[in-house]
Design a protein around this motif. Structure first.
Motif, short mmCIF file in Angstrom:
data_model
loop_
_atom_site.label_atom_id
_atom_site.label_comp_id
_atom_site.label_asym_id
_atom_site.label_seq_id
_atom_site.Cartn_x
_atom_site.Cartn_y
_atom_site.Cartn_z
N SER A 80 0.81 -1.22 0.00
CA SER A 80 0.00 0.00 0.00
C SER A 80 0.84 1.26 0.00
CB SER A 80 -0.92 0.02 1.23
OG SER A 80 -0.17 0.30 2.41
N GLY A 81 2.04 1.18 0.53
CA GLY A 81 2.89 2.36 0.62
C GLY A 81 2.53 3.30 1.75
N GLY A 96 13.38 2.27 -3.49
CA GLY A 96 12.16 2.51 -4.27
C GLY A 96 10.98 2.78 -3.38
N THR A 97 10.08 3.65 -3.81
CA THR A 97 8.91 4.00 -3.01
C THR A 97 7.61 3.45 -3.61
OG1 THR A 97 8.79 6.11 -4.20
CG2 THR A 97 9.98 6.09 -2.10
N ARG A 98 7.75 2.62 -4.66
CA ARG A 98 6.59 1.96 -5.24
C ARG A 98 6.92 0.49 -5.51
NH1 ARG A 98 4.30 6.28 -9.77
NH2 ARG A 98 3.82 7.98 -8.29
N PRO A 99 5.94 -0.40 -5.43
CA PRO A 99 6.22 -1.81 -5.74
C PRO A 99 6.67 -1.92 -7.20
CG PRO A 99 4.03 -1.53 -4.77
CD PRO A 99 4.52 -0.17 -5.10
N ARG A 100 7.66 -2.80 -7.44
CA ARG A 100 8.18 -3.02 -8.79
C ARG A 100 8.45 -4.50 -9.01
NH1 ARG A 100 13.37 -0.15 -8.63
NH2 ARG A 100 13.05 -0.29 -6.39
N ALA A 124 6.27 -13.15 -4.12
CA ALA A 124 5.50 -12.38 -5.10
C ALA A 124 6.36 -11.87 -6.26
CB ALA A 124 4.84 -11.18 -4.41
N ARG A 125 7.68 -12.12 -6.17
CA ARG A 125 8.62 -11.63 -7.18
C ARG A 125 8.44 -10.13 -7.40
NH1 ARG A 125 8.48 -16.64 -11.60
NH2 ARG A 125 9.17 -18.23 -10.10
N THR A 126 8.27 -9.44 -6.26
CA THR A 126 8.00 -8.00 -6.27
C THR A 126 8.91 -7.31 -5.27
OG1 THR A 126 5.69 -8.35 -6.86
CG2 THR A 126 6.25 -6.23 -5.86
N LEU A 127 9.60 -6.27 -5.72
CA LEU A 127 10.41 -5.48 -4.79
C LEU A 127 9.47 -4.59 -3.99
CD1 LEU A 127 13.26 -4.56 -7.28
CD2 LEU A 127 13.52 -5.97 -5.22
N PRO A 128 9.46 -4.73 -2.66
CA PRO A 128 8.49 -3.97 -1.86
C PRO A 128 8.89 -2.51 -1.75
CG PRO A 128 9.96 -5.22 -0.44
CD PRO A 128 10.32 -5.59 -1.84
N PRO A 129 7.92 -1.63 -1.63
CA PRO A 129 8.24 -0.20 -1.55
C PRO A 129 8.70 0.20 -0.15
CG PRO A 129 5.88 -0.50 -1.41
CD PRO A 129 6.47 -1.87 -1.65
N GLY A 171 15.22 -1.42 1.42
CA GLY A 171 13.96 -0.98 2.01
C GLY A 171 13.88 -1.43 3.45
N SER A 172 12.83 -1.00 4.14
CA SER A 172 12.64 -1.38 5.54
C SER A 172 11.16 -1.38 5.88
CB SER A 172 13.38 -0.43 6.47
OG SER A 172 13.11 -0.73 7.83
N ALA A 173 10.76 -2.38 6.67
CA ALA A 173 9.36 -2.48 7.10
C ALA A 173 9.02 -1.44 8.17
CB ALA A 173 9.09 -3.88 7.65
N LYS A 174 10.03 -0.89 8.83
CA LYS A 174 9.76 -0.05 10.01
C LYS A 174 8.93 1.19 9.69
CE LYS A 174 13.59 -1.45 12.95
NZ LYS A 174 14.05 -2.57 12.09
N GLY A 175 9.07 1.74 8.49
CA GLY A 175 8.27 2.90 8.16
C GLY A 175 6.78 2.61 8.13
N PHE A 176 6.41 1.34 7.94
CA PHE A 176 5.00 0.94 7.86
C PHE A 176 4.41 0.60 9.23
CE2 PHE A 176 6.77 0.11 3.71
CZ PHE A 176 5.77 0.45 2.83
N VAL A 177 5.15 -0.17 10.03
CA VAL A 177 4.58 -0.70 11.28
C VAL A 177 5.34 -0.26 12.52
CG1 VAL A 177 3.62 -2.73 10.14
CG2 VAL A 177 5.94 -2.85 11.07
#
Length: 851
Positions: free
Chosen positions: A419-420, A813-817, A787-792, A760-766
């Motif tokens: 979701s970003g 990156g700030t968007r999924p790619r 998911a073969r997706t680079l998380p944002p 990237g880091s999960a900390k900005g989200f949770v």
């Protein structure tokens, strides 16, 4: 404390156990001739302790005492007495000031109260830069600590291991909870069952290396076994004679000991039915041979609980070294010490250490005397073995689960990542009373300057897969309830199939649970009331008026809860793992791990080592912590660790972290076993590195992080340039972010990189989930691979230019790619986790790829 390099400002916030363990470490290292001023990258420090430390209890009482002071103020106003009404506010502030003076308060309290600060401090004092962690498994703590140290030595991850255990009587809580559970008799002058205090240390080293270096060898550990049979219901000691006998029989056969071949057994001293079962098993194993001499550590020192196993090991090792059977209890009385005759069959003298935990874990060590042999002639150099043939087997993740802010399972967590947008919002009032504990923009020892957190709802009922009565579930700690829900998700993803063989349940977390601290606060209500009786502001009231005021405050504050047979289970850190083992009938040894904010990766590292060595066949490992609480937010604010707004890793405006609740657990098997069993392989864990920077308890260190990263790469055939994505620790502090990227650049940077490293880091989200942080990072990396997706990444308004990402090269990156794979190679990721005390861990992950 000056000789250990401890600044006075930090010494004031230290737990009482810490200087005692420093002394024990110094004595042990000096006895081994191993005290030096240089750095030692190959010595691990493993500390075992159980229940709260004095600083944890003091901090909890100081913060809870503020709420009690408010009730005193309200009670004074309610009296209607002019003097009480006039001095109500003064009485409350006087009480808060008294608590702060008597209990102590320091900006360093959050670091000083942590159990993992003890091994970190030891590592710093003596320049020991290997793995650093604290473990707990109730009265089997010493067996678990020894097993972890031995695993690291046998895997070649360390050359020495310093193992320390300690148990102090910091509160009446432990005694009261053990009595409520029926594990201690009522108090009495001749009570041998009373708890006692003890601290000790042993230094372990591979035998060949010790002989080569001319070390004095007290004894050798020929075998170490720890087993657990999970059964539903309240925790209890193992009373099955057959299970006791199976364990010791396996240990004795492993070293070639025939019945009667173990002449001396030192028991840690569990009483009651468990003692009868243990003695019956020892008698049965002796068969027709002469029964062993049995010593009981508890007879000499009382029950030192977490320390009992090291106390027993020390006794047995000294008995072998001096070839003397210690004085021991017999049916006729006490037998004196006597010479220990050599076995007639020429085998070495052997001793054993036997014990059992209140959670049902069994431990058994077999020790042998050291009999030096003539040095053999130098052997010819072995033929070179291809590196690929020497690499450890990858470990498969076969199931996973997680629960974080607004994400009740791993699927919801991945949707949140895509979701970003973050889930950081004001913490509920029942966790942070703003009137008492919130002061925006103010640095205060009793208030938090932020009220934001990534808080998560705690389950209010057990999952369908766990049959737990309501009264028992209500007594569980919130962290235990959350971990139980996540474990249910993990096992559900595994399809509910049985897990066979020997297992391990390593759940990282704070070794002092909230329920334990709350129980201490309840036990201390009388002390708070005594303090009210002495308040200067109330001296004008009569004794009856003061007692009436105290009674009113008690009713409003809430009377202390009386402990039940379930209370102890919900106050035990390793109870989280033991609860899961029992609820799902897992034969997996349960224990808790603490390595500051690197705790989850430390737990996973212990699981990888055990799986690769063949000690266990499966492991459930990860971490849980709920720091969106007044205690954590106040203590972290006092040191200026929290962001004044919200966590923004790698952003130019980063000023600290935001706390977050969370839990992530992973079911692991050796890859070959997962393939054999037809398991879905989510991803492979291929390398794990760990180190301690041994420089600072607070500031991170580039060299320490680099050593952890490079150690991980010694376990894989590829290099750093082949890693596509780094799930960074990302503390969101200017120093922490800069140090992490600098260390990453030293290992991952350079011209050999075919494309920029994605970070990237999960900390900005949770938020920063403390002991669960590494689990949050690994879960995000696994789901990204799947998911073969680079998380944002989120909250990156302006990249901090001081990080120098272009030079690495790296990108955020700030968007999924889409995540492309290199031709003929799997997608690869790395996960970093670092903690206060200079504790560093690094994990390598990749897709399962045809081999």
């Amino acid at each position: 404390m000056a000789r250990f390099g401890i600044p006075p400002v930090q010494a004031r916030s230290m737990a009482r156990l810490q200087p005692l363990m420093l002394e024990a470490a110094e004595q042990c290292l000096r006895d081994a001739g191993a005290v030096s001023g240089g750095a030692d990258d190959r010595t691990d420090v493993v500390v075992g302790t159980c229940f709260g430390l004095d600083r944890q209890y003091a901090n909890a009482l100081r913060i809870a005492g503020s709420a009690y002071a408010r009730e005193v103020e309200r009670a004074a106003l309610a009296t209607g007495l002019p003097e009480a009404v006039e001095n109500a506010g003064q009485a409350a502030e006087e009480l808060r000031g008294l608590l702060q003076r008597t209990l102590g308060a320091s900006p360093h309290d959050r670091v000083g109260e942590m159990a993992s600060t003890i091994p970190a401090r030891i590592a710093s004092a003596f320049g020991l830069r290997g793995r650093t962690l604290a473990v707990e498994s109730a009265d089997a703590t010493a067996f678990v600590a020894l097993a972890q140290a031995l695993g690291s030595l046998r895997a070649g991850l360390a050359e020495r291991a310093l193992v320390l255990t300690g148990q102090l009587h910091e509160s009446e809580v432990l005694t009261s909870l053990l009595r409520a559970k029926g594990l201690l008799p009522p108090p009495g002058p001749a009570d041998r069952g009373e708890l006692a205090e003890g601290v000790g240390a042993v230094l372990l080293k591979p035998l060949a290396a010790a002989e080569r270096d001319g070390d004095r060898i007290y004894a050798t550990i020929a075998d170490c076994r720890v087993r657990h049979h999970g059964v539903p219901g309240r925790f209890r000691h193992e009373t099955s004679v057959e299970r006791h006998r199976d364990l010791l029989r396996a240990a004795h056969r492993a070293v070639g000991a025939q019945p009667g071949g173990v002449r001396y057994v030192e028991r840690t001293g569990t009483a009651g039915e468990a003692e009868s079962a243990e003695l019956a098993a020892l008698a049965a194993e002796s068969a027709d041979a002469e029964p062993p001499v049995i010593g009981v550590a508890r007879d000499r020192t009382g029950h030192t609980f977490a320390h009992a196993g090291i106390a027993a090991l020390t006794t047995a090792a000294l008995a072998l070294h001096h070839r003397t059977l210690p004085a021991h209890r017999t049916a006729a009385g006490t037998a004196p010490a006597a010479p220990w005759a050599a076995p007639a069959d020429g085998t070495p003298r052997r001793a054993a250490v036997s014990g059992t935990s209140l959670t049902g874990t069994l431990g058994h060590l077999v020790l042998e005397e050291h009999r030096p042999t003539a040095a053999p002639a130098p052997a010819p150099a072995p033929a070179a073995v291809p590196r690929a043939a020497r690499l450890p087997e990858p470990v498969a993740v076969v199931a996973y689960g997680g629960r974080f802010a607004d994400a009740e399972d791993a699927d919801a967590y991945w949707r949140l990542m895509l979701s970003g947008e973050d889930r950081l919002r004001p913490v509920p009032a029942d966790r942070l009373d703003r009137e008492l504990h919130h002061a925006p923009g103010v640095l205060n020892l009793n208030r938090s300057y932020t009220d934001l957190g990534g808080w998560a709802d705690v389950p209010q009922s057990p999952p369908p897969g766990a049959d737990i009565p309501p009264e028992r579930y209500a007594a569980l700690d919130a962290a235990q309830r959350m971990a139980l829900a996540v474990a249910d998700e993990v096992l559900g993803r595994y399809g509910g199939r049985p897990l066979t063989g020997r297992g391990m349940l390593a759940v990282a977390g704070n070794l002092g649970l909230a329920n334990d601290r709350r129980a201490h606060v309840d036990r201390s209500l009388g002390e708070l009331e005594d303090a009210v009786r002495d308040l200067t502001a109330l001296k004008g009231l009569s004794t009856a008026e003061v007692e009436g005021l105290i009674d009113t405050a008690r009713q409003a504050y809430g009377p202390p809860a009386e402990p039940t047979a379930d209370t102890l289970d919900g106050a035990l850190a390793s109870g989280t793992a033991a609860l899961i083992a029992g609820a799902y009938g897992l034969d997996a040894v349960p224990f808790a791990v603490e390595a500051a904010c690197a705790s989850s990766l430390a737990a996973l590292d212990t699981a990888l080592t055990a799986l690769r060595s063949g000690t266990v066949d499966y492991a459930l490992a990860g971490g849980v912590e709920l720091p969106c609480s007044a205690r954590d937010m106040v203590l972290c604010s006092a040191l200026g660790l929290l962001s004044h707004n919200r966590i923004t890793p790698f952003d130019a405006g980063a000023d600290g972290f935001t706390p977050g609740d969370g839990c992530a657990l992973f079911l692991l098997k050796r890859r070959s076993d997962a393939v054999r069993d037809g398991d879905e392989i989510v991803a492979l864990l291929t390398g794990s590195g760990a180190s301690n920077d041994a420089k600072s308890l607070i500031a991170p260190d580039v060299d320490g992080q680099v050593r952890a990263m490079r150690q991980a790469f010694t376990q894989v055939a590829h290099g750093p340039a082949d890693v596509d994505y780094l799930e960074a620790h990302g503390t969101g502090t200017k120093v922490g972010d800069r140090v992490e990227i600098t260390a990453t650049g030293r290992v991952y940077g350079g011209a050999a990189r075919p494309r920029p490293l994605e970070i990237g880091s999960a900390k900005g989200f949770v938020g920063h989930t403390f002991a669960a942080a590494g689990g949050a990072g690994l879960l995000r990396a696994l789901l990204a691979l799947r998911a073969r997706t680079l998380p944002p990444h989120t909250h990156l308004d302006r990249l901090n230019p001081a990080l120098g990402l272009d030079d690495l090269p790296a990108a955020i990156g700030t968007r999924p790619r889409p995540w492309p794979a290199a031709p003929g190679a799997p997608r690869r990721a790395a996960v970093s986790s670092f903690g206060t005390g200079g504790i560093n861990y690094h994990l390598l992950v990749e897709e399962d790829h045809p081999r």
